[in-house]
Design a protein around this motif. Structure first.
Motif, short mmCIF file in Angstrom:
data_model
loop_
_atom_site.label_atom_id
_atom_site.label_comp_id
_atom_site.label_asym_id
_atom_site.label_seq_id
_atom_site.Cartn_x
_atom_site.Cartn_y
_atom_site.Cartn_z
N LEU A 75 0.86 -1.18 0.00
CA LEU A 75 0.00 0.00 0.00
C LEU A 75 0.90 1.23 0.00
O LEU A 75 1.78 1.37 0.85
N ARG A 76 0.64 2.12 -0.93
CA ARG A 76 1.55 3.23 -1.14
C ARG A 76 0.91 4.56 -0.73
O ARG A 76 -0.24 4.80 -1.01
N GLN A 77 1.71 5.38 -0.12
CA GLN A 77 1.27 6.73 0.24
C GLN A 77 1.69 7.68 -0.87
O GLN A 77 2.78 7.56 -1.43
N ASN A 78 0.81 8.59 -1.24
CA ASN A 78 1.07 9.46 -2.38
C ASN A 78 2.32 10.31 -2.20
O ASN A 78 2.93 10.75 -3.17
N SER A 79 2.68 10.54 -0.94
CA SER A 79 3.82 11.44 -0.69
C SER A 79 5.16 10.77 -0.91
O SER A 79 6.19 11.42 -0.88
N LYS A 116 3.14 -1.54 4.01
CA LYS A 116 2.90 -0.11 3.84
C LYS A 116 4.21 0.57 3.46
O LYS A 116 5.27 0.28 4.06
N VAL A 145 5.65 4.17 3.64
CA VAL A 145 5.38 5.48 4.23
C VAL A 145 6.70 6.22 4.40
O VAL A 145 7.78 5.61 4.43
N SER A 174 7.51 9.20 9.64
CA SER A 174 6.24 8.86 10.29
C SER A 174 6.07 7.36 10.47
O SER A 174 5.01 6.89 10.82
N ASN A 190 3.00 4.68 12.60
CA ASN A 190 2.10 3.96 11.72
C ASN A 190 2.03 2.49 12.11
O ASN A 190 2.21 1.60 11.28
#
Length: 685
Positions: free
Chosen positions: A60-64, A106, A108, A112, A116
């Motif tokens: 799962l990827r975070q856009n940032s 994840k 991230v 952070s 998480n």
């Protein structure tokens, strides 16, 4: 209390057998060969796709998160190695991969990652490969204090945002969140330090013989927290058992020898800091001696408190407030202190006089007792004595005499005829010229008195007696010899006590009035008091007081008859004279006016006309008291004994006195034991 948690094994896993925990899906073989891994400037999404294939989990990827990355292995890799390599590559570039359940990962930002919900490692972190993946680990604390363990683990944190070390004191554990490699370091550190604090400790018991266990414990605690703190602080405790007088020490075994040495040196049989000494005083008065020493001690303490002055300060203060003898004694005591290389009395010194035994009881340190002994040896010495020869004469003055001293050949205020020298004699009496301190002394030749010049020091007491024999106006009242010591008053009293009505009244009775009088006995006497101060050079200073109480007249008191009126003549002098020299005191003159009525036989009894035959006479008599004093210094008992023998030899019955000294009586055993009367002088020694 020891924890029930099993002791953590001291050994750790030396070779990691697993990759980063929670990244590879269950059922996927971590040891499968995936060949050489190499990519250059590959976008992050492509790398995450590669990671999905390797782990069997969806990412799962975070856009940032974004970026391009490069990597090349040195050879073929297993699945686990390839996953760890990619995870560490992303972590050092700001992207963290953390597991999310059994199906997902994840991606991230690293900043952070700790917040998480990182993966919780339940077993040992040491079985995993070191990586930058952020995980959490709950560390149980078995022996250490939890706050102490938190301090130790916090020093190993990576500093990433969200990493933490959270204590749970109730169940004695710590939750640490950080990258795997830091968690491994924390676990390794705990395995070293979370142990019983006294693995090498022992309890030592010391039986004390000379020192109180309570005092020893207090002294040991003071040293352990002071000069020896770097060696013993944190690993040594000290207590005492007063019942058995034992010192109990709980310490590391390596400290046992040093503590044993410390206790042995403290528990030594040593002399007490203070001791008590009895000083027998042989010659001085113990109370006066004690006062002198106390004065020196007080002055010394004052000097210490003022940080200025010296021991002589006490002596100078004493001289202005006390008698000269006290000042001299204080000076001697202060000098004894100064002679001892600056030694001073301590604050422990105590001195008490015992008048009954004339003993000084002193308590103090060894130095105090030694210094006190030196002072006493100088003060408790035999004082010099002085024998004072005194001749008291009364001279009836003639009409032309100015002073009674003239009867003994002494003149006043004269000068030599040439005016060159001032003298004490005139040019009269057949003498020409005069000289200072020269007296006209009578010389008796065949009963005729002539005058010859002689110096004052050669003036003899016998001259006074010879003048009294040839001159009816000279009467010797007394010629005592007295002996006294330095600064001790001696007195001569010649006279009696006379009853004198001091007050009177009339008391009425049932039959008649009755006179009531109060009678007091007053001295009618000549008193001479001498107080000598004897110098070491033989010079004597004498404080002399002359006092004459005599009946000057009588008054008539009705019902009590004639009552005497006591007159007083008194003079005080302070003179300085060398031993053997003469001092003459005069000037105490008295004028007596005696009125008498004569009567011619028979004619004086005729009424009225008889007064013509009763002529009155008025006789005025002047008398002067002259006192001759000659002191002779006796510096020691031997001189006093020799002087007494000399005076005995000069007396007419000297042989009888010697016999009395020898056998205690005056009987002449060689002449049929006949009793003979003797006169002798009694000398006080």
């Amino acid at each position: 209390m020891q924890s029930s948690t099993p002791v953590r094994p001291a050994t750790v896993v030396e070779t990691a057998t697993n990759g980063t925990p929670g990244l590879i899906a269950a059922g996927v073989n971590q040891d499968d060969k995936v060949g050489e891994q190499s990519f250059s400037d590959m976008p992050l999404n492509d790398i995450l796709d590669m990671l999905q294939n390797l782990t069997g989990k969806s990412v799962l990827r975070q856009n940032s998160v974004a970026g391009n990355f490069s990597f090349k292995s040195n050879g073929a890799m297993t699945r686990r190695q390839a996953v760890d390599a990619i995870v560490n590559l992303l972590a050092i570039n700001g992207v963290s991969i953390t597991p999310l359940g059994s199906l997902y990962l994840k991606a991230v930002p690293t900043t952070s990652a700790a917040s998480n919900a990182p993966y919780l490692i339940e077993d040992s972190t040491l079985q995993y490969e070191a990586s930058q993946a952020v995980c959490s680990k709950l560390f149980p604390i078995d022996f250490m204090a939890v706050p102490e363990a938190v301090t130790a683990l916090s020093s190993m944190q990576s500093g990433l945002v969200g990493t933490s070390v959270i204590p749970f004191e109730k169940n004695r554990s710590i939750l640490a969140t950080d990258c795997v490699v830091n968690l491994q370091r924390m676990e390794t550190l705990l395995s070293k330090i979370d142990k019983p604090s006294m693995d090498q400790g022992s309890i030592l018991f010391f039986q004390l013989k000379n020192l109180s266990a309570k005092d020893a414990a207090a002294r040991a605690q003071q040293m352990l927290s002071g000069a020896l703190a770097s060696r013993f602080q944190g690993n040594t405790t000290v207590d005492s058992d007063e019942r058995t007088n034992q010192l109990i020490v709980y310490t590391h075994k390596a400290n046992a020898a040093l503590i044993q040495q410390l206790v042995d040196n403290l528990d030594k049989d040593v002399e007490p800091l203070t001791r008590t000494e009895m000083f027998s005083i042989h010659h001085a008065d113990v109370t006066e001696l004690c006062d002198v020493i106390k004065e020196v001690i007080t002055g010394q303490k004052q000097v210490r408190s003022d940080t200025s002055g010296s021991s002589s300060k006490a002596a100078s203060a004493a001289q202005s407030n006390r008698q000269q003898q006290r000042a001299q004694q204080v000076q001697m005591a202060a000098q004894a202190v100064a002679d001892n290389s600056g030694t001073q009395f301590s604050n422990y010194i105590t001195i008490v006089p015992d008048e009954r035994s004339n003993t000084l009881v002193a308590t103090g340190t060894q130095s105090d007792i030694k210094l006190l002994s030196d002072i006493i040896s100088k003060l408790d010495a035999i004082l010099p004595q002085v024998r004072i020869e005194v001749v008291i004469a009364e001279v009836t003055l003639t009409k032309n005499q100015f002073s009674g001293l003239e009867s003994f050949g002494v003149q006043y205020g004269s000068k030599a005829p040439d005016g060159a020298l001032s003298g004490d004699v005139t040019s009269g009496n057949g003498l020409n010229g005069g000289n200072k301190d020269v007296w006209l002394t009578p010389v008796f030749n065949g009963g005729t008195m002539t005058m010859s010049p002689v110096s004052l020091e050669n003036f003899a007491m016998s001259t006074v007696f010879k003048v009294a024999k040839t001159n009816s106006n000279v009467k010797v009242l007394s010629s005592p010899n007295i002996v006294t010591t330095h600064n001790r008053e001696a007195s001569i009293v010649i006279g009696s006590k006379e009853p004198v009505v001091s007050s009177y009244s009339t008391a009425a009775t049932s039959t008649s009035d009755q006179n009531v009088a109060n009678i007091q006995y007053q001295d009618v006497a000549l008193e001479l008091t001498v107080k000598p101060l004897i110098g070491t050079n033989g010079v004597v200073q004498m404080e002399i007081t002359q006092k004459i109480n005599e009946v000057s007249k009588y008054v008539t008191i009705a019902g009590y008859g004639d009552q005497p009126v006591i007159g007083t003549r008194e003079a005080s002098s302070f003179v300085t004279v060398s031993s053997g020299k003469m001092v003459i005191l005069g000037g105490l003159q008295k004028v007596t006016d005696e009125k008498t009525r004569n009567k011619v036989f028979l004619l004086g009894d005729i009424p009225i006309l008889g007064r013509i035959f009763q002529p009155k006479t008025d006789k005025v008599t002047r008398t002067e008291l002259i006192i001759f004093i000659r002191p002779v210094v006796l510096m020691n008992p031997d001189e006093a004994d020799a002087d007494a023998k000399k005076k005995i030899a000069e007396t007419s019955p000297s042989a009888d006195i010697d016999k009395f000294i020898e056998n205690g009586n005056f009987r002449n055993e060689d002449k049929n034991k006949e009793k003979k009367k003797h006169s002798f002088f009694l000398f006080w020694r």
